[in-house]
Design a protein around this motif. Structure first.
Motif, PDB file in Angstrom:
ATOM      1  N   GLY A 132       0.783  -1.225   0.000  1.00 41.83           N
ATOM      2  CA  GLY A 132       0.000   0.000   0.000  1.00 41.83           C
ATOM      3  C   GLY A 132       0.814   1.274   0.000  1.00 41.83           C
ATOM      4  O   GLY A 132       0.261   2.369   0.145  1.00 41.83           O
ATOM      5  N   THR A 133       2.130   1.177  -0.157  1.00 43.52           N
ATOM      6  CA  THR A 133       2.994   2.354  -0.216  1.00 43.52           C
ATOM      7  C   THR A 133       3.640   2.420  -1.602  1.00 43.52           C
ATOM      8  O   THR A 133       3.553   1.468  -2.381  1.00 43.52           O
ATOM      9  CB  THR A 133       4.111   2.289   0.847  1.00 43.52           C
ATOM     10  OG1 THR A 133       5.132   1.371   0.402  1.00 43.52           O
ATOM     11  CG2 THR A 133       3.570   1.825   2.192  1.00 43.52           C
ATOM     12  N   PRO A 134       4.315   3.524  -1.929  1.00 42.77           N
ATOM     13  CA  PRO A 134       5.014   3.596  -3.225  1.00 42.77           C
ATOM     14  C   PRO A 134       6.121   2.557  -3.371  1.00 42.77           C
ATOM     15  O   PRO A 134       6.641   2.358  -4.467  1.00 42.77           O
ATOM     16  CB  PRO A 134       5.595   5.022  -3.221  1.00 42.77           C
ATOM     17  CG  PRO A 134       4.724   5.792  -2.285  1.00 42.77           C
ATOM     18  CD  PRO A 134       4.349   4.816  -1.209  1.00 42.77           C
ATOM     19  N   PHE A 135       6.473   1.893  -2.281  1.00 40.30           N
ATOM     20  CA  PHE A 135       7.568   0.922  -2.303  1.00 40.30           C
ATOM     21  C   PHE A 135       7.056  -0.519  -2.212  1.00 40.30           C
ATOM     22  O   PHE A 135       7.821  -1.439  -1.932  1.00 40.30           O
ATOM     23  CB  PHE A 135       8.530   1.207  -1.147  1.00 40.30           C
ATOM     24  CG  PHE A 135       8.833   2.674  -0.978  1.00 40.30           C
ATOM     25  CD1 PHE A 135       9.664   3.330  -1.870  1.00 40.30           C
ATOM     26  CD2 PHE A 135       8.245   3.406   0.046  1.00 40.30           C
ATOM     27  CE1 PHE A 135       9.918   4.689  -1.739  1.00 40.30           C
ATOM     28  CE2 PHE A 135       8.494   4.764   0.191  1.00 40.30           C
ATOM     29  CZ  PHE A 135       9.332   5.406  -0.708  1.00 40.30           C
ATOM     30  N   ASP A 136       5.777  -0.704  -2.452  1.00 40.67           N
ATOM     31  CA  ASP A 136       5.112  -2.003  -2.335  1.00 40.67           C
ATOM     32  C   ASP A 136       5.834  -3.064  -3.170  1.00 40.67           C
ATOM     33  O   ASP A 136       5.892  -2.987  -4.400  1.00 40.67           O
ATOM     34  CB  ASP A 136       3.664  -1.857  -2.806  1.00 40.67           C
ATOM     35  CG  ASP A 136       2.806  -3.061  -2.450  1.00 40.67           C
ATOM     36  OD1 ASP A 136       3.360  -4.156  -2.259  1.00 40.67           O
ATOM     37  OD2 ASP A 136       1.569  -2.904  -2.385  1.00 40.67           O
ATOM     38  N   LEU A 137       6.373  -4.068  -2.492  1.00 45.87           N
ATOM     39  CA  LEU A 137       7.145  -5.105  -3.174  1.00 45.87           C
ATOM     40  C   LEU A 137       6.277  -6.161  -3.846  1.00 45.87           C
ATOM     41  O   LEU A 137       6.798  -7.061  -4.504  1.00 45.87           O
ATOM     42  CB  LEU A 137       8.099  -5.771  -2.181  1.00 45.87           C
ATOM     43  CG  LEU A 137       9.294  -4.906  -1.772  1.00 45.87           C
ATOM     44  CD1 LEU A 137      10.011  -5.495  -0.573  1.00 45.87           C
ATOM     45  CD2 LEU A 137      10.257  -4.750  -2.933  1.00 45.87           C
ATOM     46  N   THR A 138       4.964  -6.051  -3.697  1.00 47.28           N
ATOM     47  CA  THR A 138       4.074  -6.984  -4.388  1.00 47.28           C
ATOM     48  C   THR A 138       3.574  -6.397  -5.704  1.00 47.28           C
ATOM     49  O   THR A 138       2.737  -6.999  -6.369  1.00 47.28           O
ATOM     50  CB  THR A 138       2.854  -7.347  -3.513  1.00 47.28           C
ATOM     51  OG1 THR A 138       2.025  -6.185  -3.341  1.00 47.28           O
ATOM     52  CG2 THR A 138       3.285  -7.874  -2.163  1.00 47.28           C
ATOM     53  N   GLN A 139       4.085  -5.221  -6.073  1.00 45.79           N
ATOM     54  CA  GLN A 139       3.629  -4.548  -7.282  1.00 45.79           C
ATOM     55  C   GLN A 139       4.789  -4.306  -8.245  1.00 45.79           C
ATOM     56  O   GLN A 139       5.941  -4.197  -7.829  1.00 45.79           O
ATOM     57  CB  GLN A 139       2.982  -3.200  -6.924  1.00 45.79           C
ATOM     58  CG  GLN A 139       1.819  -3.296  -5.950  1.00 45.79           C
ATOM     59  CD  GLN A 139       0.641  -4.048  -6.520  1.00 45.79           C
ATOM     60  OE1 GLN A 139       0.265  -3.852  -7.673  1.00 45.79           O
ATOM     61  NE2 GLN A 139       0.048  -4.932  -5.720  1.00 45.79           N
ATOM     62  N   GLY A 140       4.469  -4.201  -9.528  1.00 46.18           N
ATOM     63  CA  GLY A 140       5.461  -3.813 -10.520  1.00 46.18           C
ATOM     64  C   GLY A 140       6.230  -4.967 -11.127  1.00 46.18           C
ATOM     65  O   GLY A 140       6.103  -6.126 -10.707  1.00 46.18           O
ATOM     66  N   PRO A 141       7.038  -4.667 -12.133  1.00 47.86           N
ATOM     67  CA  PRO A 141       7.767  -5.699 -12.881  1.00 47.86           C
ATOM     68  C   PRO A 141       8.661  -6.580 -12.015  1.00 47.86           C
ATOM     69  O   PRO A 141       8.814  -7.771 -12.288  1.00 47.86           O
ATOM     70  CB  PRO A 141       8.608  -4.885 -13.874  1.00 47.86           C
ATOM     71  CG  PRO A 141       7.930  -3.573 -13.972  1.00 47.86           C
ATOM     72  CD  PRO A 141       7.310  -3.316 -12.647  1.00 47.86           C
TER      73      PRO A 141
END
Length: 377
Positions: free
Chosen positions: A109-118
């Protein structure tokens, strides 16, 4: 990991304890000039290279903001977090379950969310493994790279725990012990007065998988669920919370009975009871996780989600891939990828022509010199 103590005042013995030579050692080793304000962390901590200091400071920011969500604190700071406080007031009294939740965090839920992105792949895996031999930027020997964010819950964790001292009876101090990474473990209460730890936690080796040890069973679940994280992890979380809630609810009855046994039979009998109680709760957690693994493999495998097992026809649904991921890997053959390919061809052709011209020039030069020709200026 990094120190978080900054200002130190050894004359304030009510708040600080330190060696009398704390300042002298710093000056003698040129860690501190003896004139500027003394900062313990900046003086004695090892500064990480480049921007990799967020490896530590980001975790500090996250714990503070989880403990007090209304806190105004930037996730960006200097290498030693000198503008971060030593501690913050929590929004409410924290429970053991709150600390377990903090330890399972991946910056969701933060800009650093490790469950999101490539970096997390198509299914949101928060694990960031070692890059191995590719630690340096291509063509360099510099480790000054951005790197990955470092979650609070790490796959390479051997164990984590939450310490719960008893405010009413020293006999009931205990820890919630979780083998393997916090996000893939089931915490179990172990009493300090127990005679032994549960059998599933007292042995094991990395040289051989053993499903009868908590570490290996939790590692099995963590690795399998990580592959289909966004689909499988809710099932893991549900079992974790159920098992831990059951163990927490049992504490009052266990402690009441232990008090009765202490009064009637003495401390040795009480310790034996606490030992068997911890053993029983640990076994319950282990059995639940073994059943969980069977459930995960049954429901999530080969890119599909299976269900309705009691019906005549079970359901099968493809997990699929998100559009952004398919676009990135070129599944649709998008113009951007074709453009990149054509650009590479053109660049290659230009390079070949350039090399050909250069080679022709060099050969011509050699021919001129070999025949004794002279240039006319």
């Amino acid at each position: 990991n990094q120190f978080i103590i900054h200002a130190v005042n050894l004359t304030d013995s009510a708040n600080f304890l330190g060696s009398s030579n704390l300042y002298d050692v710093a000056k003698r080793n040129n860690f501190w000039d003896g004139k500027s304000q003394f900062d313990f962390t900046a003086t004695y901590a090892n500064r990480r290279q480049g921007n990799s200091y967020v490896y530590s400071t980001r975790r500090q920011w996250r714990v503070f903001t989880l403990a007090n969500p209304s806190l105004t604190l930037s996730p960006y700071t200097d290498p030693f977090g000198t503008d971060y406080p030593f501690s913050v007031e929590t929004a409410s009294v924290l429970t053991a379950a709150d600390i377990m939740r903090f330890q399972r965090d991946h910056y969701e839920g933060t800009p650093f969310d490790l469950t999101q992105g490539p970096q997390s792949g198509p299914y949101g895996n928060p694990d960031r493994y070692s890059v191995g031999e590719n630690a340096f930027a291509p063509g360099t020997k510099s480790k000054d790279v951005k790197g990955f964010e470092r979650a609070i819950s790490l796959y390479r964790t051997s164990y984590s725990y939450v310490t719960v001292p008893s405010t009413t009876d020293a006999n009931f101090g205990h820890i919630w012990f979780g083998p393997y990474a916090p996000h893939a473990t089931s915490y179990m209460p172990l009493y300090a007065k127990a005679n032994a730890v549960p059998a599933i936690t007292n042995h094991g080796t990395l040289r051989r998988f053993d499903v009868n040890t908590s570490f290996w069973l939790n590692a099995l679940i963590g690795n399998y669920a990580g592959h289909y994280y966004k689909h499988a992890m809710p099932a893991v979380s549900a079992v974790q919370l159920d098992v831990e809630r059951h163990a927490a609810d049992a504490q009052a009855a266990i402690q009441a009975k232990a008090t009765s046994i202490l009064a009637a039979q003495g401390e040795a009998a009480m310790a034996a009871f606490l030992t068997s109680s911890s053993e029983a709760l640990a076994t319950t957690a282990h059995d639940a996780f073994y059943t969980l693994f069977q459930d995960l493999v049954t429901r999530f495998h080969d890119g599909s989600i299976f269900g309705n097992f009691t019906n005549d026809e079970m359901s099968v649904q493809a997990m699929g891939y998100p559009i952004w991921w398919l676009e990135q890997v070129g599944y649709f053959g998008s113009p951007s990828h074709e453009g990149d390919f054509m650009g590479a061809i053109v660049a290659g052709a230009v390079l070949v022509v350039t090399l050909g011209v250069a080679l022709g020039y060099l050969l011509g030069q050699r021919s001129i010199k070999a025949k004794g020709y002279a240039f006319i200026k």
